[in-house]
Design an enzyme around this catalytic site. Structure first.
Site, PDB file in Angstrom:
ATOM      1  N   HIS A   1       2.045   4.603  -2.809  1.00 24.52           N
ATOM      2  CA  HIS A   1       1.962   5.917  -2.753  1.00 24.52           C
ATOM      3  C   HIS A   1       3.516   6.316  -3.383  1.00 24.52           C
ATOM      4  O   HIS A   1       3.315   7.461  -3.918  1.00 24.52           O
ATOM      5  CB  HIS A   1       1.838   6.237  -1.318  1.00 24.52           C
ATOM      6  CG  HIS A   1       0.531   5.987  -0.607  1.00 24.52           C
ATOM      7  ND1 HIS A   1      -0.498   6.568  -1.150  1.00 24.52           N
ATOM      8  CD2 HIS A   1      -0.005   5.464   0.534  1.00 24.52           C
ATOM      9  CE1 HIS A   1      -1.698   6.535  -0.497  1.00 24.52           C
ATOM     10  NE2 HIS A   1      -1.240   5.894   0.623  1.00 24.52           N
TER      11      HIS A   1
ATOM     12  N   HIS B   1       0.800  -1.269   0.010  1.00 24.73           N
ATOM     13  CA  HIS B   1      -0.053   0.028  -0.119  1.00 24.73           C
ATOM     14  C   HIS B   1       0.848   1.139  -0.115  1.00 24.73           C
ATOM     15  O   HIS B   1       0.594   2.292  -0.787  1.00 24.73           O
ATOM     16  CB  HIS B   1      -0.947   0.055   1.135  1.00 24.73           C
ATOM     17  CG  HIS B   1      -1.842   1.248   1.580  1.00 24.73           C
ATOM     18  ND1 HIS B   1      -3.180   1.210   1.432  1.00 24.73           N
ATOM     19  CD2 HIS B   1      -1.278   2.336   1.826  1.00 24.73           C
ATOM     20  CE1 HIS B   1      -3.788   2.573   1.631  1.00 24.73           C
ATOM     21  NE2 HIS B   1      -2.356   3.160   1.860  1.00 24.73           N
ATOM     22  N   GLU B   2       2.056   1.312   0.890  1.00 24.95           N
ATOM     23  CA  GLU B   2       2.732   2.514   1.024  1.00 24.95           C
ATOM     24  C   GLU B   2       3.539   2.682  -0.336  1.00 24.95           C
ATOM     25  O   GLU B   2       3.974   3.753  -0.800  1.00 24.95           O
ATOM     26  CB  GLU B   2       3.756   2.303   2.337  1.00 24.95           C
ATOM     27  CG  GLU B   2       2.885   2.656   3.452  1.00 24.95           C
ATOM     28  CD  GLU B   2       2.141   3.804   3.681  1.00 24.95           C
ATOM     29  OE1 GLU B   2       2.542   4.757   2.949  1.00 24.95           O
ATOM     30  OE2 GLU B   2       0.857   3.809   4.196  1.00 24.95           O
TER      31      GLU B   2
HETATM   32 ZN   LIG Z   1      -2.255   5.228   2.454  1.00 27.49          ZN
END
Ligand SMILES: [Zn+2]
Length: 389
Positions: free
Chosen positions: A74, A70-71
């Site tokens: 980003h 998830h990170e």
């Molecule tokens: Zn996030």
């Protein structure tokens, strides 16, 4: 990276680490799965106890991997949009990508933020499909994958809550920013909504603790509310500083009477004149009018004191590579980012290869306080008498 973080590995040029508080989550997840979840599932009844713990730990590791992915989503999108990424750190409330600056426009902010929850939903979808393809006999794997689907759906949905610094808060800010054309306005509205979210969490937490008697969930929710409130107000503060410094240039605060040294200077003279009397921790090294490096207190401390007279600055200084400099015409915001990037106290100001001075953190703070005191925003008008300051 946050203090008390352990660096784990590096992927795509990004350091990934865990804050010690994440170990608490790891232990909690493993424990609650091994004791409360897996043993009561019909398909997993009657296994030896160590298998529940093993399954719990494997699932916690997969949760850990999900948060990293998830990170990473980003961070990789941020990189592709030209923003530097320092590191990814997992901590008690999830993960955080440490970007080197803020998005310059709302569409960049939107896409960097939204890709995180979308990634979590995508992981849930993949885990669901793999789970569906499994034979009925693979009960343990089914239990792990089912939890992975569930936890990634929760992660994606939780992050869409419009509270800072959650992804939803950033998505919301980018939408208001886009609609109003003002990042400050977007931040103010998003922080207001974020505080509403925090207060709602506080109310639910109070209800859980006082009425429902669910102390653990109550404290947990209250802590998340408290974290959101702090993060939102820090965000507002940062945007206000940026706004205040808008139009301010390095030329407005540069110290022209900078202390510079030459590479052939003995270290003992550097310490006495530049560091002690000059009250500096780092000094630009200049040869033939050109910046060739920086020498810092740290560089000198490597050299035994009785060698100071026989050692020159050139032998201990750090080279020109890696020295971050700014130009007179750069914005103070840029200088501030440069200071933050290297955690420096000062950066040299270099115009056309020539050192014209330094700008320090203290100079910028003072300028900020002056602008605050006179409620001044925007560019400094040049004075008619010709002074550049
Ligand atoms: Zn996030």
């Amino acid at each position: 990276m946050l203090g008390n973080s352990i660096r784990l590995f590096r992927v795509a040029g990004i350091d990934v680490g865990v804050h010690v508080s994440w170990l608490v989550i790891f232990a909690l997840v493993t424990w609650s799965l091994a004791v409360g979840v897996f043993p009561v599932q019909d398909t997993l009844k009657g296994l030896p106890e160590w298998e529940y713990w093993l399954l719990g730990a494997i699932t916690a590791l997969l949760l850990f991997t999900s948060v990293i992915v998830h990170e990473l989503a980003h961070s990789l999108v941020a990189k592709s949009r030209g923003l530097g990424v320092r590191s990814i750190t997992l901590f008690i409330f999830g993960g955080v990508s440490n970007l080197e600056g803020e998005a310059r426009n709302p569409s960049t902010e939107f896409i960097i933020a939204i890709v995180g929850p979308l990634t979590s939903f995508a992981i849930a979808a993949v885990a669901y499909l793999v789970d569906a393809a499994l034979p009925a006999s693979a009960a343990a794997l089914d239990a792990v994958l089912s939890y992975l689907v569930y936890i990634n759906l929760v992660l994606g949905a939780f992050n869409l809550i419009p509270g800072f610094p959650l992804d939803g808060g950033r998505v919301f800010r980018s939408i208001v920013w886009n609609a109003t054309g003002s990042m400050r306005r977007g931040t103010e509205v998003a922080v207001f909504v974020s505080n509403l979210v925090s207060w709602t969490l506080f109310l639910i937490a109070a209800w859980l603790i006082l009425v429902d008697g669910n102390l653990f969930n109550g404290i947990w929710l209250g802590a998340i509310g408290w974290f959101l409130q702090n993060a939102a107000n820090a965000q507002l503060q940062q945007v206000r500083v940026e706004q205040r410094l808008r139009g301010a240039r390095v030329a407005d605060v540069v110290e022209p009477d900078t202390t510079v040294v030459t590479p052939d200077l003995p270290v003992v003279t550097l310490v006495e004149d530049s560091f002690m009397r000059g009250n500096r921790r780092a000094v630009p090294v200049v040869a033939d009018g050109r910046l060739v490096g920086m020498v810092t207190v740290g560089d000198v401390k490597e050299v035994p004191r009785d060698r100071w007279a026989a050692t020159t600055v050139g032998e201990v200084m750090g080279g020109r590579d890696g020295v971050i400099t700014v130009r007179s015409g750069d914005t103070l915001q840029r200088a501030l980012e440069a200071l933050a990037k290297g955690d420096f106290e000062q950066v040299p100001v270099v115009d056309d290869g020539r050192v014209v001075g330094v700008v320090t953190r203290a100079d910028i703070v003072r300028q900020l306080q002056l602008r605050e005191a006179f409620d001044f925003e925007g560019a400094m008008p040049r004075s008619a008498t010709g002074s550049a300051r």
